[in-house]
Scaffold this motif. Structure first.
Motif, mmCIF file in Angstrom:
data_model
loop_
_atom_site.group_PDB
_atom_site.id
_atom_site.type_symbol
_atom_site.label_atom_id
_atom_site.label_comp_id
_atom_site.label_asym_id
_atom_site.label_seq_id
_atom_site.Cartn_x
_atom_site.Cartn_y
_atom_site.Cartn_z
ATOM 1 N N HIS A 33 69.437 -12.225 1.345
ATOM 2 C CA HIS A 33 69.551 -13.722 1.427
ATOM 3 C C HIS A 33 69.712 -14.643 0.137
ATOM 4 O O HIS A 33 70.769 -15.495 0.078
ATOM 5 C CB HIS A 33 68.476 -14.167 2.349
ATOM 6 N N TYR A 36 73.044 -13.841 -1.272
ATOM 7 C CA TYR A 36 73.853 -14.896 -0.538
ATOM 8 C C TYR A 36 73.826 -16.425 -1.202
ATOM 9 O O TYR A 36 74.915 -17.117 -1.544
ATOM 10 C CB TYR A 36 73.726 -14.722 0.896
ATOM 11 N N TYR A 143 65.523 -18.443 -3.480
ATOM 12 C CA TYR A 143 66.322 -18.886 -2.328
ATOM 13 C C TYR A 143 66.279 -20.311 -2.276
ATOM 14 O O TYR A 143 67.271 -21.249 -2.304
ATOM 15 C CB TYR A 143 66.079 -18.235 -1.149
#
Length: 196
Positions: A33, A36, A143
């Motif tokens: 994630h 990404y 993130y």
């Protein structure tokens, strides 16, 4: 996961990715994630830089580099202006805008956005934020940091036309829910030029 990737020669399609994620630990899913989000943030920066150059290109009042000469065709000048803008760094684009009546507060905002961009491009991994080295908490923190940067770049992409309007470099015609039209303020003048 590594075994599947080796067998697939590192070409992972959607089906394979879905299968890989089902079998992965929460930690690896967080790391994926995070990866990404790195890509998504990079796309937001690219969109910002593309938006700035496209809007600067349509503004006849914005001059770049030097004048080519009286015999140069307008189209050639426009193409050269486009090439100059697209090959410019974000910092040099901001420097060009600084010479064209951009409000001080807007220039400071653009410089702040550039600093965030420079952090992402040049210093993100200085503290060892490599996906494979992070635990779940670290991956989640990174993130969220990248998501924050993506929002900044997205907002700047949306704000740049207003900054150029404030400087009188373009006009925005608001159509409400239907959107808006950006207009070169020099388009309807007799002496429209694309001087570089």
């Amino acid at each position: 996961m590594l075994e599947i990737l080796k067998n697939a020669n590192a070409n992972v399609d959607r089906k394979m990715l879905r299968k890989l994620l089902v079998d992965e630990s929460d930690l690896n899913v967080m790391r994926i994630h995070y990866c990404y989000q790195i890509g998504s943030t990079f796309i937001a920066i690219s969109n910002l830089e593309s938006t700035i150059t496209s809007l600067m290109l349509m503004c006849d009042k914005i001059k770049v580099a030097t004048v080519l000469g009286d015999d140069t065709e307008t189209w050639r000048k426009l193409l050269e202006k486009q090439s100059n803008l697209q090959s410019s760094t974000l910092g040099s684009l901001i420097s060009i805008l600084a010479k064209h009546g951009i409000q001080t507060s807007n220039l400071e905002y653009l410089k702040w956005v550039k600093n965030k961009r420079d952090f992402f491009i040049h210093r993100l991994f200085h503290n060892g934020a490599w996906p494979g080295d992070l635990d779940e908490r670290g991956a989640d923190i990174m993130y969220r940091r990248l998501l924050y940067l993506e929002v900044i770049f997205g907002r700047a992409s949306n704000r740049i036309s207003k900054i150029l309007e404030d400087a009188g470099l373009l006009a925005i015609i608001d159509f409400g829910e239907s959107g808006s039209l950006l207009v070169n303020t020099e388009f309807f003048t007799e002496n429209t030029s694309c001087d570089l």
